[in-house]
Design a protein around this motif. Structure first.
Motif, PDB file in Angstrom:
ATOM      1  N   ARG A   1      63.429  49.113  82.675  1.00 39.03           N
ATOM      2  CA  ARG A   1      64.870  48.867  82.633  1.00 39.03           C
ATOM      3  C   ARG A   1      65.253  47.870  83.722  1.00 39.03           C
ATOM      4  NH1 ARG A   1      67.746  54.537  81.156  1.00 39.03           N
ATOM      5  NH2 ARG A   1      66.588  54.886  79.236  1.00 39.03           N
ATOM      6  N   ILE A   2      66.314  47.158  83.472  1.00 38.97           N
ATOM      7  CA  ILE A   2      66.888  46.308  84.497  1.00 38.97           C
ATOM      8  C   ILE A   2      68.394  46.523  84.471  1.00 38.97           C
ATOM      9  CG2 ILE A   2      67.053  44.231  83.056  1.00 38.97           C
ATOM     10  CD1 ILE A   2      66.295  42.724  85.761  1.00 38.97           C
ATOM     11  N   ILE A   3      68.960  46.643  85.660  1.00 40.16           N
ATOM     12  CA  ILE A   3      70.393  46.846  85.797  1.00 40.16           C
ATOM     13  C   ILE A   3      70.995  45.544  86.291  1.00 40.16           C
ATOM     14  CG2 ILE A   3      72.215  48.114  87.005  1.00 40.16           C
ATOM     15  CD1 ILE A   3      68.763  49.645  86.502  1.00 40.16           C
ATOM     16  N   LEU A   4      72.023  45.089  85.604  1.00 41.70           N
ATOM     17  CA  LEU A   4      72.757  43.882  85.964  1.00 41.70           C
ATOM     18  C   LEU A   4      74.164  44.283  86.392  1.00 41.70           C
ATOM     19  CD1 LEU A   4      71.810  41.679  82.860  1.00 41.70           C
ATOM     20  CD2 LEU A   4      70.618  41.807  85.056  1.00 41.70           C
ATOM     21  N   GLY A   5      74.752  43.493  87.279  1.00 40.27           N
ATOM     22  CA  GLY A   5      76.117  43.757  87.712  1.00 40.27           C
ATOM     23  C   GLY A   5      76.980  42.530  87.575  1.00 40.27           C
ATOM     24  N   ASN A   6      78.245  42.744  87.184  1.00 37.69           N
ATOM     25  CA  ASN A   6      79.177  41.616  87.127  1.00 37.69           C
ATOM     26  C   ASN A   6      79.542  41.213  88.552  1.00 37.69           C
ATOM     27  OD1 ASN A   6      81.138  43.492  87.942  1.00 37.69           O
ATOM     28  ND2 ASN A   6      82.478  43.148  86.197  1.00 37.69           N
ATOM     29  N   PRO A   7      80.258  40.118  88.763  1.00 38.42           N
ATOM     30  CA  PRO A   7      80.578  39.682  90.131  1.00 38.42           C
ATOM     31  C   PRO A   7      81.298  40.737  90.969  1.00 38.42           C
ATOM     32  CG  PRO A   7      80.944  37.867  88.613  1.00 38.42           C
ATOM     33  CD  PRO A   7      80.659  39.085  87.766  1.00 38.42           C
ATOM     34  N   THR A   8      82.177  41.522  90.359  1.00 38.32           N
ATOM     35  CA  THR A   8      82.879  42.582  91.095  1.00 38.32           C
ATOM     36  C   THR A   8      81.891  43.637  91.569  1.00 38.32           C
ATOM     37  OG1 THR A   8      84.840  42.184  89.735  1.00 38.32           O
ATOM     38  CG2 THR A   8      84.769  44.255  90.958  1.00 38.32           C
ATOM     39  N   ALA A   9      80.963  44.015  90.706  1.00 38.31           N
ATOM     40  CA  ALA A   9      79.945  45.002  91.069  1.00 38.31           C
ATOM     41  C   ALA A   9      79.059  44.485  92.191  1.00 38.31           C
ATOM     42  CB  ALA A   9      79.091  45.351  89.853  1.00 38.31           C
ATOM     43  N   MET A  10      78.636  43.236  92.077  1.00 37.98           N
ATOM     44  CA  MET A  10      77.737  42.672  93.081  1.00 37.98           C
ATOM     45  C   MET A  10      78.412  42.592  94.445  1.00 37.98           C
ATOM     46  SD  MET A  10      75.044  42.572  91.340  1.00 37.98           S
ATOM     47  CE  MET A  10      73.960  41.834  92.561  1.00 37.98           C
ATOM     48  N   ALA A  11      79.677  42.196  94.471  1.00 36.90           N
ATOM     49  CA  ALA A  11      80.398  42.127  95.745  1.00 36.90           C
ATOM     50  C   ALA A  11      80.506  43.522  96.360  1.00 36.90           C
ATOM     51  CB  ALA A  11      81.787  41.512  95.538  1.00 36.90           C
ATOM     52  N   ALA A  12      80.823  44.525  95.550  1.00 30.33           N
ATOM     53  CA  ALA A  12      80.949  45.892  96.065  1.00 30.33           C
ATOM     54  C   ALA A  12      79.606  46.415  96.567  1.00 30.33           C
ATOM     55  CB  ALA A  12      81.514  46.804  94.982  1.00 30.33           C
ATOM     56  N   LEU A  13      78.530  46.130  95.856  1.00 31.50           N
ATOM     57  CA  LEU A  13      77.209  46.564  96.304  1.00 31.50           C
ATOM     58  C   LEU A  13      76.839  45.911  97.630  1.00 31.50           C
ATOM     59  CD1 LEU A  13      75.329  46.480  92.886  1.00 31.50           C
ATOM     60  CD2 LEU A  13      75.671  48.505  94.324  1.00 31.50           C
TER      61      LEU A  13
ATOM     62  N   THR B   1      79.381  40.797  75.624  1.00 32.84           N
ATOM     63  CA  THR B   1      78.440  39.691  75.507  1.00 32.84           C
ATOM     64  C   THR B   1      78.220  38.954  76.822  1.00 32.84           C
ATOM     65  OG1 THR B   1      80.209  38.205  74.834  1.00 32.84           O
ATOM     66  CG2 THR B   1      78.990  39.314  73.072  1.00 32.84           C
ATOM     67  N   GLY B   2      79.158  38.992  77.739  1.00 29.77           N
ATOM     68  CA  GLY B   2      79.057  38.215  78.968  1.00 29.77           C
ATOM     69  C   GLY B   2      78.048  38.709  79.983  1.00 29.77           C
ATOM     70  N   TYR B   3      77.469  39.881  79.771  1.00 27.31           N
ATOM     71  CA  TYR B   3      76.554  40.441  80.773  1.00 27.31           C
ATOM     72  C   TYR B   3      75.307  39.592  80.993  1.00 27.31           C
ATOM     73  CZ  TYR B   3      73.342  42.187  77.193  1.00 27.31           C
ATOM     74  OH  TYR B   3      72.444  42.280  76.171  1.00 27.31           O
TER      75      TYR B   3
ATOM     76  N   ALA C   1      66.292  39.788  76.891  1.00 29.14           N
ATOM     77  CA  ALA C   1      67.371  40.403  76.118  1.00 29.14           C
ATOM     78  C   ALA C   1      67.698  39.539  74.915  1.00 29.14           C
ATOM     79  CB  ALA C   1      68.595  40.595  77.000  1.00 29.14           C
ATOM     80  N   GLY C   2      66.786  39.463  73.996  1.00 29.17           N
ATOM     81  CA  GLY C   2      66.923  38.564  72.864  1.00 29.17           C
ATOM     82  C   GLY C   2      67.872  39.026  71.778  1.00 29.17           C
ATOM     83  N   THR C   3      68.585  40.114  71.996  1.00 25.15           N
ATOM     84  CA  THR C   3      69.506  40.576  70.976  1.00 25.15           C
ATOM     85  C   THR C   3      70.848  39.927  71.188  1.00 25.15           C
ATOM     86  OG1 THR C   3      70.177  42.423  72.333  1.00 25.15           O
ATOM     87  CG2 THR C   3      68.356  42.800  70.822  1.00 25.15           C
ATOM     88  N   ALA C   4      71.554  39.682  70.096  1.00 24.13           N
ATOM     89  CA  ALA C   4      72.878  39.084  70.204  1.00 24.13           C
ATOM     90  C   ALA C   4      73.730  39.525  69.029  1.00 24.13           C
ATOM     91  CB  ALA C   4      72.768  37.558  70.209  1.00 24.13           C
ATOM     92  N   ALA C   5      75.007  39.693  69.297  1.00 28.05           N
ATOM     93  CA  ALA C   5      75.942  39.971  68.215  1.00 28.05           C
ATOM     94  C   ALA C   5      76.209  38.656  67.481  1.00 28.05           C
ATOM     95  CB  ALA C   5      77.224  40.546  68.788  1.00 28.05           C
ATOM     96  N   THR C   6      76.614  38.737  66.241  1.00 27.36           N
ATOM     97  CA  THR C   6      76.757  37.529  65.448  1.00 27.36           C
ATOM     98  C   THR C   6      78.083  36.820  65.644  1.00 27.36           C
ATOM     99  OG1 THR C   6      77.530  38.851  63.600  1.00 27.36           O
ATOM    100  CG2 THR C   6      75.176  38.318  63.675  1.00 27.36           C
ATOM    101  N   GLY C   7      79.114  37.493  66.068  1.00 31.79           N
ATOM    102  CA  GLY C   7      80.400  36.843  66.263  1.00 31.79           C
ATOM    103  C   GLY C   7      81.379  37.786  66.914  1.00 31.79           C
ATOM    104  N   ALA C   8      82.406  37.226  67.558  1.00 30.51           N
ATOM    105  CA  ALA C   8      83.365  38.039  68.285  1.00 30.51           C
ATOM    106  C   ALA C   8      84.050  39.053  67.377  1.00 30.51           C
ATOM    107  CB  ALA C   8      84.396  37.149  68.970  1.00 30.51           C
ATOM    108  N   ASP C   9      84.285  38.704  66.118  1.00 36.82           N
ATOM    109  CA  ASP C   9      84.953  39.628  65.214  1.00 36.82           C
ATOM    110  C   ASP C   9      84.002  40.711  64.700  1.00 36.82           C
ATOM    111  OD1 ASP C   9      83.485  37.726  63.795  1.00 36.82           O
ATOM    112  OD2 ASP C   9      84.826  37.804  62.068  1.00 36.82           O
TER     113      ASP C   9
END
Length: 164
Positions: free
Chosen positions: A54-66, A34-36, A13-21
């Motif tokens: 494709r790859i599916i990622l889950g945040n900690p809440t998602a992973m715990a529920a799964l 950006t935290g994914y 996933a080599g794409t990135a936004a340039t800044g929070a604003d």
């Protein structure tokens, strides 16, 4: 194994936004998350109709529920789905590997905020420029329509990939 898949996803996933604003924002107000990149891998997938890995990622809440089988998913659950076109590996042609980054999609659970779409907010960012998908907030009906066949799993297609 899950950590290995997540590491592969993060590397690819080599794409990135340039800044929070300057984070891109979907027409429904969901900003590019950006935290994914530090989330765990849920499962890989292949779309025959699109020819995409494709790859599916889950945040900690998602992973715990799964892991616990919690349905409906709790508010705060978020999934990221990254997609690439596919190509044959030049040195190992029986292997199919990611080629061009296509998009990242997010599903964000907030039962009150997204009541009309089963409690889920949807966002898609296309290409290396992370162009927000959709002309206006109604694009989510397209996303939600695809997810209605899995209403019994709280509108989520993906399950943890089995590993020993």
């Amino acid at each position: 194994m899950k950590r290995i898949l997540a590491a592969i996803a993060l590397t690819l996933a080599g794409t990135a936004a340039t800044g929070a604003d300057q984070l891109p924002m979907a027409p429904n107000g969901i900003a590019y998350l950006t935290g994914y990149r530090s989330w765990e891998a849920v499962a890989p997938s292949w779309r025959d109709d699109k020819g995409q890995i494709r790859i599916i990622l889950g945040n900690p809440t998602a992973m715990a529920a799964l892991r616990q089988g919690t349905r409906p998913f709790p508010d705060g659950t978020t999934f990221a789905k990254l997609a690439w076109s596919a190509k044959k590996h030049p040195k190992f042609p029986v292997a199919t590997v990611p080629d061009t980054f296509v998009q990242v999609e997010f599903m964000v659970k907030d039962g009150a905020k997204y009541k009309t779409t089963g409690g889920w907010g949807f966002a898609r960012f296309v290409g290396n420029t992370l162009r927000p998908y959709g002309k206006d907030p109604s694009f989510v009906q397209e996303c939600f329509g695809c997810h209605t066949p899995v209403k019994d799993n709280d509108f989520v297609f993906t399950h943890l990939a089995p590993i020993p």
